[in-house]
Design a protein around this motif. Sequence first.
Motif, PDB file in Angstrom:
ATOM      1  N   ILE A 126       1.081  -0.849  -0.208  1.00  0.00           N
ATOM      2  CA  ILE A 126       0.134   0.560   0.202  1.00  0.00           C
ATOM      3  C   ILE A 126       1.661   1.396   0.151  1.00  0.00           C
ATOM      4  CG2 ILE A 126      -1.892  -1.004   0.806  1.00  0.00           C
ATOM      5  CD1 ILE A 126      -0.649   0.222   4.129  1.00  0.00           C
ATOM      6  N   GLU A 127       0.020   2.448  -0.777  1.00  0.00           N
ATOM      7  CA  GLU A 127       1.042   3.797  -0.838  1.00  0.00           C
ATOM      8  C   GLU A 127       1.345   4.199   0.790  1.00  0.00           C
ATOM      9  OE1 GLU A 127       0.877   8.064  -2.301  1.00  0.00           O
ATOM     10  OE2 GLU A 127      -0.995   6.956  -3.055  1.00  0.00           O
ATOM     11  N   GLN A 128       2.545   4.602   0.860  1.00  0.00           N
ATOM     12  CA  GLN A 128       3.081   4.980   2.573  1.00  0.00           C
ATOM     13  C   GLN A 128       2.576   4.658   3.742  1.00  0.00           C
ATOM     14  OE1 GLN A 128       0.024   8.806   2.550  1.00  0.00           O
ATOM     15  NE2 GLN A 128       2.284   9.638   2.819  1.00  0.00           N
ATOM     16  N   GLY A 129       2.909   2.853   3.085  1.00  0.00           N
ATOM     17  CA  GLY A 129       2.945   1.725   3.900  1.00  0.00           C
ATOM     18  C   GLY A 129       3.061   1.958   4.711  1.00  0.00           C
ATOM     19  N   ARG A 130       5.026   2.213   4.733  1.00  0.00           N
ATOM     20  CA  ARG A 130       5.749   1.987   6.442  1.00  0.00           C
ATOM     21  C   ARG A 130       4.974   3.206   7.038  1.00  0.00           C
ATOM     22  NH1 ARG A 130      10.181   1.758   2.412  1.00  0.00           N
ATOM     23  NH2 ARG A 130       9.655   4.752   3.061  1.00  0.00           N
ATOM     24  N   GLU A 131       4.854   4.220   6.670  1.00  0.00           N
ATOM     25  CA  GLU A 131       4.454   5.672   7.843  1.00  0.00           C
ATOM     26  C   GLU A 131       2.611   4.779   7.992  1.00  0.00           C
ATOM     27  OE1 GLU A 131       5.127   5.725   4.514  1.00  0.00           O
ATOM     28  OE2 GLU A 131       6.788   7.203   4.607  1.00  0.00           O
ATOM     29  N   ILE A 132       1.352   4.505   7.512  1.00  0.00           N
ATOM     30  CA  ILE A 132       0.854   3.629   8.007  1.00  0.00           C
ATOM     31  C   ILE A 132       1.083   2.751   9.499  1.00  0.00           C
ATOM     32  CG2 ILE A 132      -1.185   2.196   7.176  1.00  0.00           C
ATOM     33  CD1 ILE A 132      -1.300   3.417   4.770  1.00  0.00           C
ATOM     34  N   GLY A 133       2.249   2.062   8.966  1.00  0.00           N
ATOM     35  CA  GLY A 133       2.444   0.664  10.232  1.00  0.00           C
ATOM     36  C   GLY A 133       2.739   1.818  11.263  1.00  0.00           C
ATOM     37  N   ALA A 134       3.260   2.807  10.873  1.00  0.00           N
ATOM     38  CA  ALA A 134       3.898   3.796  12.338  1.00  0.00           C
ATOM     39  C   ALA A 134       3.030   4.724  13.230  1.00  0.00           C
ATOM     40  CB  ALA A 134       4.475   5.471  11.821  1.00  0.00           C
ATOM     41  N   ILE A 135       1.844   4.696  11.896  1.00  0.00           N
ATOM     42  CA  ILE A 135       0.151   5.185  12.872  1.00  0.00           C
ATOM     43  C   ILE A 135      -0.531   4.035  13.623  1.00  0.00           C
ATOM     44  CG2 ILE A 135      -1.891   5.576  12.243  1.00  0.00           C
ATOM     45  CD1 ILE A 135      -0.832   7.937   9.766  1.00  0.00           C
ATOM     46  N   ILE A 136      -0.087   3.030  13.075  1.00  0.00           N
ATOM     47  CA  ILE A 136      -0.765   1.506  13.592  1.00  0.00           C
ATOM     48  C   ILE A 136      -0.197   1.679  14.386  1.00  0.00           C
ATOM     49  CG2 ILE A 136      -1.468  -0.905  13.289  1.00  0.00           C
ATOM     50  CD1 ILE A 136      -2.098  -0.037  10.084  1.00  0.00           C
ATOM     51  N   THR A 137       0.658   1.651  14.508  1.00  0.00           N
ATOM     52  CA  THR A 137       1.182   1.079  16.134  1.00  0.00           C
ATOM     53  C   THR A 137       0.763   2.153  16.889  1.00  0.00           C
ATOM     54  OG1 THR A 137       3.470   0.934  14.840  1.00  0.00           O
ATOM     55  CG2 THR A 137       3.987   1.299  16.896  1.00  0.00           C
ATOM     56  N   HIS A 392       6.364   8.035  20.762  1.00  0.00           N
ATOM     57  CA  HIS A 392       7.453   7.698  20.189  1.00  0.00           C
ATOM     58  C   HIS A 392       7.822   6.189  19.688  1.00  0.00           C
ATOM     59  CE1 HIS A 392       6.582  10.536  23.502  1.00  0.00           C
ATOM     60  NE2 HIS A 392       7.856  11.076  23.153  1.00  0.00           N
ATOM     61  N   LEU A 393       6.955   5.522  20.254  1.00  0.00           N
ATOM     62  CA  LEU A 393       7.131   3.679  19.949  1.00  0.00           C
ATOM     63  C   LEU A 393       6.833   4.095  17.827  1.00  0.00           C
ATOM     64  CD1 LEU A 393       8.027   1.214  20.862  1.00  0.00           C
ATOM     65  CD2 LEU A 393       5.411   0.799  20.860  1.00  0.00           C
ATOM     66  N   GLY A 394       5.656   5.357  17.240  1.00  0.00           N
ATOM     67  CA  GLY A 394       5.589   5.387  16.518  1.00  0.00           C
ATOM     68  C   GLY A 394       6.593   5.735  15.287  1.00  0.00           C
ATOM     69  N   VAL A 395       7.020   6.847  15.603  1.00  0.00           N
ATOM     70  CA  VAL A 395       8.791   7.013  14.658  1.00  0.00           C
ATOM     71  C   VAL A 395       9.470   5.859  14.853  1.00  0.00           C
ATOM     72  CG1 VAL A 395      10.311   8.439  14.749  1.00  0.00           C
ATOM     73  CG2 VAL A 395       7.672   9.559  14.975  1.00  0.00           C
ATOM     74  N   LEU A 396       9.956   5.639  16.232  1.00  0.00           N
ATOM     75  CA  LEU A 396      10.885   4.409  15.934  1.00  0.00           C
ATOM     76  C   LEU A 396      10.497   2.711  14.999  1.00  0.00           C
ATOM     77  CD1 LEU A 396      11.602   3.697  19.746  1.00  0.00           C
ATOM     78  CD2 LEU A 396      13.475   4.952  18.087  1.00  0.00           C
ATOM     79  N   ARG A 402      11.906   0.597   7.462  1.00  0.00           N
ATOM     80  CA  ARG A 402      13.303   1.094   6.829  1.00  0.00           C
ATOM     81  C   ARG A 402      13.769   0.169   6.486  1.00  0.00           C
ATOM     82  NH1 ARG A 402      12.916   6.132   4.792  1.00  0.00           N
ATOM     83  NH2 ARG A 402      11.138   7.924   5.466  1.00  0.00           N
ATOM     84  N   LEU A 403      13.851  -0.305   7.315  1.00  0.00           N
ATOM     85  CA  LEU A 403      15.150  -1.950   7.394  1.00  0.00           C
ATOM     86  C   LEU A 403      14.903  -3.261   6.348  1.00  0.00           C
ATOM     87  CD1 LEU A 403      16.064  -1.795  10.935  1.00  0.00           C
ATOM     88  CD2 LEU A 403      17.770  -0.580   9.913  1.00  0.00           C
ATOM     89  N   PHE A 404      13.425  -3.132   6.576  1.00  0.00           N
ATOM     90  CA  PHE A 404      13.305  -3.845   5.287  1.00  0.00           C
ATOM     91  C   PHE A 404      13.356  -3.708   4.222  1.00  0.00           C
ATOM     92  CE2 PHE A 404      11.561  -5.407   9.707  1.00  0.00           C
ATOM     93  CZ  PHE A 404      11.769  -6.429   9.723  1.00  0.00           C
ATOM     94  N   ASN A 405      14.019  -2.875   4.172  1.00  0.00           N
ATOM     95  CA  ASN A 405      14.290  -1.869   2.219  1.00  0.00           C
ATOM     96  C   ASN A 405      13.191  -2.522   1.598  1.00  0.00           C
ATOM     97  OD1 ASN A 405      16.387  -0.706   0.918  1.00  0.00           O
ATOM     98  ND2 ASN A 405      17.356  -2.650   0.125  1.00  0.00           N
TER      99      ASN A 405
END
Length: 409
Positions: A126-137, A392-396, A402-405
């Motif tokens: 999905i578009e902006q998947g990492r950012e959405i993952g942060a929001i979900i966290t 804080h946890l969402g940002v982390l 990103r590490l999964f590249n």
Amino acid sequence: MFIFAYLLVRIMELFNIITLLLIFGLTPAGVIWLCNKIGWLGKLGPIMVLYAVGMIFGNLPFHPQQILAIQEILPNILIPLAIPMMLFNCSFSKSEAPLQIKLAFSGFLSVVIAVVAGYLLFGQHIEQGREIGAIITGMYTGGTLNGASLQSIFGIKSEYFVLLNSYDIIISFLYFVFLFTFGIKMFRKLYGVPENVADFTGGNPEDNIESQIETEPSKDAPYRRVFTSEGLRQLLKVISLSITVALISGGIALLLPDSWFMVIFILLITTLGVACSFIPAVRRLDLSYDAGMYLIYIFSMIIASMANFSNLDLAGGINQFLFMVVAVFISLFLHALFCRILKTDADSMIISSVAFINSPPFVPMAAAAMNNRNALVTGLGAGIVGYAAGNHLGVLVEQLLRLFNVSAI
């Protein structure tokens, strides 16, 4: 003519507001009555029935425009009043710090693992998947407030965030259906009921959710007492004291930065509610819990009415939906596993899961479903920690993903 038309519009707006307030305010009374009269509804419990009624009502083809204002404002009034009300008549353990550390460690680790798993399975598509993952966290360790903050941090498109919230209401409903129908019973059989359980009547419930069903009809009597002179006087005292607690808490929280308002506000109304419970005159206000619970019933219906099915695009947004499903249910079972390893009791695990995934306003709902008022402070404490750490946890987690590249599509 213009003035007449203007007054007519204002009168209609006022009529709509009053009608909506009556619907939200009186429907729980009817549902409580039906649950006491109809066996299968009683097994579901008022909260689940009101959630279903709210979802149906919120998706009717016609609604006055004023419902949006009520949905936005009324929950923010009900919860600050309900939490102290439900605390006034509770008893508390001397220290919960070791338990809270275990719950926070387990809950946060569970959400992070579940979000990473959900991202690898669905989020990367999905578009902006990492950012959405942060929001979900942030949402599933703190609450919607954390999710909104992280939306601002990462610049998520507003339409994505609206869709995400619509999905969240549906998934939360499924989560509650699982917990309240057989999840609580299952976890209690696996882990056992804590020794300090106190039900709504002050006794010790059985080791399953059926104890709630048995005691629920008796809760009809306290609401009848409200219509007596003694009950009305007591209710006025409870409301006055709760308003005082909320005003003091809100006034102090306003002195701090906006980002800390909700954390401090919930912390203060919880602390002051607990402090008031040690005053003998306050503890004698035995209608306080039932009054607070009725506000939670109203809250449940309003929140459920915000699920707008017309906004759901399960065909186009299936990956986002499944991403969130994995985050909620995998984190729940991982939290249960970690709490088992850490030797945490079932009720503390369940109430903290609700606090992390759904935020502190939903904790009283879960405490009622478990028929364990002593779990209230445990859940609120976990929720406060979640509020404080969610951003804080969402940002982390965004950095972790990103590490999964893996490039989002």
